[in-house]
Design an enzyme around this catalytic site. Sequence first.
Site, short mmCIF file in Angstrom:
data_model
loop_
_atom_site.label_atom_id
_atom_site.label_comp_id
_atom_site.label_asym_id
_atom_site.label_seq_id
_atom_site.Cartn_x
_atom_site.Cartn_y
_atom_site.Cartn_z
N SER A 92 0.82 -1.20 0.00
CA SER A 92 0.00 0.00 0.00
C SER A 92 0.87 1.26 0.00
CB SER A 92 -0.95 -0.05 1.19
OG SER A 92 -1.99 0.90 1.06
N ASP A 111 -9.80 -5.32 -4.47
CA ASP A 111 -9.21 -4.33 -3.57
C ASP A 111 -10.13 -3.12 -3.49
OD1 ASP A 111 -7.62 -2.32 -2.33
OD2 ASP A 111 -5.78 -3.27 -3.08
N HIS A 124 -7.54 -5.79 -0.20
CA HIS A 124 -6.35 -4.95 -0.06
C HIS A 124 -5.30 -5.61 0.84
CE1 HIS A 124 -4.09 -1.25 -0.25
NE2 HIS A 124 -4.06 -1.15 1.06
#
Length: 279
Positions: free
Chosen positions: A97, A230, A258
């Site tokens: 991320s 996601d 995610h």
Amino acid sequence: MPYLSLQDGVRLFYKDWGNPTGQPVFFSHGWPLNSDNWETQMNFLGNQGYRVIAHDRRGHGRSDQPWHGNNVDTWADDIAQLFSHLDLTDVTLVGHSTGGGDLVRFAANSKAQSKTSWVKKLVLVSAVTPGLLRADWNPNGVPIEGLNQQRALLLKDRAQFFYDVPEGPFFGFNRPNATVSKGLIQSWFNQGMQASIKSTFDTIAAWETDFRPDLRSLDIPVLVIHGDDDQIVPFGVGNQTVGFLKNGRFKVYEGGPHALPNIRADEVNNDLLAFLKET
């Protein structure tokens, strides 16, 4: 616990586990978490003979909470100082991320500064690259109104917001028939509340970064992993990253949320190991 005092006086917490003479792997965590979120991967690779290193980004976890410096350029410089301190070379970088963004900037800076011995490979997991913000070139990105809403929710009631995110989109626990882990929710909340409100707020601005120039500058092998479910960094964003790389490959985790390092840990571990073993 090991700390590094950075040039601006901030103390950076880091873990240095596994085989001290093994091939090094460096992990960078997502928002608003810390190095604990990589413990499954670090334990797995450490037991495979690798040297595994991760830090708590400034303002997060056990690192200091400065008012300033909560931005991509400073994060990349912090990593560079840690690499110099530990005398690291030929490192495989793994970012999740937001951590994917700071590692792309770090890798690009390392090449520009002729420190090519630092970075051997790069893995991007559910990363915010090539850019999270919606734009003409990035129609599947998150609109600025969405980021502003997150800013408002964080300032209004950060504690509640930091339950809503893991209970819902982060792990995909809002999907029908999802197997919900109360432990993961609580762990996410605990890590998030350990970070400062200033650093977590400022990080949202970092998501507006355009990483295309950084990606284009890289010629190292890059593995890009993204789940097609996601809800944080849309798949339509993540699947563009490989197109800006000279030596990249893309792997889709079908139905993946995610939080791939948590929800699909075994698959991530095996993909990391296979990528590390490639010559």
